[in-house]
Design an enzyme around this catalytic site. Structure first.
Site, PDB file in Angstrom:
ATOM      1  CG  ASP A 113      -0.435   0.108   2.508  1.00  0.00           C
ATOM      2  OD1 ASP A 113       0.257   1.111   2.763  1.00  0.00           O
ATOM      3  OD2 ASP A 113      -0.663  -0.787   3.346  1.00  0.00           O
TER       4      ASP A 113
HETATM    5  N1  URA Z   1      -0.233  -5.454   4.670  1.00  0.00           N
HETATM    6  C1  URA Z   1      -0.597  -4.157   4.644  1.00  0.00           C
HETATM    7  O1  URA Z   1      -1.349  -3.703   5.494  1.00  0.00           O
HETATM    8  N2  URA Z   1      -0.089  -3.370   3.689  1.00  0.00           N
HETATM    9  C2  URA Z   1       0.748  -3.813   2.736  1.00  0.00           C
HETATM   10  O2  URA Z   1       1.179  -3.050   1.884  1.00  0.00           O
HETATM   11  C3  URA Z   1       1.107  -5.173   2.770  1.00  0.00           C
HETATM   12  C4  URA Z   1       0.600  -5.973   3.749  1.00  0.00           C
END
Ligand code: URA
Length: 244
Positions: A113
């Site tokens: 993310d």
């Molecule tokens: N878990 C998350 O919350 N974000 C990511 O980018 C990957 C795993």
């Protein structure tokens, strides 16, 4: 030269993002496509399609880009999005501009993310992408999380239980491993890649992830001196580490 294992120069270069067929013709006419250190190529000529092409073909004074089948390791910076078309800074902005025009396209293997940093892989090899991201492959994804509140002590059992169901979902998460590093820092190993999974797992435990970084995929980790935004191509040996 027979057509077996040969490719037309204009087809090859346009599929690698060097320009339209018309632009490749212009490049060739100005003598900027050179084969085997001397032969100036016409755009319509066929050349042997082999793994050593990037060493044999020079385009505008530089060796040809890597052929398809590449795997890129990147240290994803915070604030960039794993998307081809969303607004704002995209992780593809980090790579050479013409790589956006390649066919097959380069895509991330899973996503991190926007606020998450660390180890990200990209490839134009659809089979490998599927092999790594499929939950069946059980590839371990190891994250380091900095938490807003101290760990309560209940998280290890909760995450390992195989019964934790995230808000809005119907299927419980596969067991995950939590390793406490300090009161507010933890390593967490998951084998799935659900949407914002780690952040939502800690939210389910009444906590909040302030910083999240992916440290490893299987046994593959970022080199120590790899700065955010840095990237490199992986060898077959390095790719194999993902499945260990
Ligand atoms: N878990 C998350 O919350 N974000 C990511 O980018 C990957 C795993």
């Amino acid at each position: 030269m027979s057509n077996a294992c040969t490719i037309r120069v204009d087809k090859l270069l346009s599929s690698m993002g060097y320009g339209t067929r018309k632009q490749i013709v212009q490049l060739a006419r100005s003598g900027r496509i050179i084969f085997d250190q001397g032969e100036v190529l016409d755009a319509t000529v066929r050349i042997p399609f082999s793994a050593d092409l990037p060493r044999r073909l020079m385009v505008e004074g530089r060796p040809l880009d890597p052929l398809s089948g590449m795997v890129i390791m990147m240290n994803k910076p915070v604030g960039m999005t794993c998307s081809h078309k969303e607004a704002g800074a995209l992780i593809y902005d980090i790579l050479p501009t013409r790589w956006r025009r390649r066919t097959p396209a380069i895509s991330t293997i899973g996503r991190l993310d926007k606020q998450t940093s660390g180890l990200l892989l990209l490839t134009d090899d659809g089979t490998l992408l599927h092999r790594i991201s499929s939950p069946r492959s059980q590839v371990r994804k190891i994250y380091r999380a900095r938490l807003a509140r101290p760990l309560s002590g209940t998280e290890i059992a909760l995450f390992a239980s195989g019964t934790l169901t995230l808000k809005g979902e119907g299927t419980p998460l596969a067991p995950a491993v939590l390793e406490e590093i300090s009161e507010t820092d933890a390593l967490i190993t998951v084998t799935e890649g659900r949407y914002h999974q780690v952040r939502r797992m800690f939210a389910a435990a009444g906590n909040f992830v302030e910083e999240l970084q992916r440290e490893r995929l299987g046994d593959l980790c970022l080199p120590d001196d790899f700065a955010p935004g840095q990237w490199k191509l992986l060898s077959k040996k390095e790719i194999a580490l993902v499945f260990q």
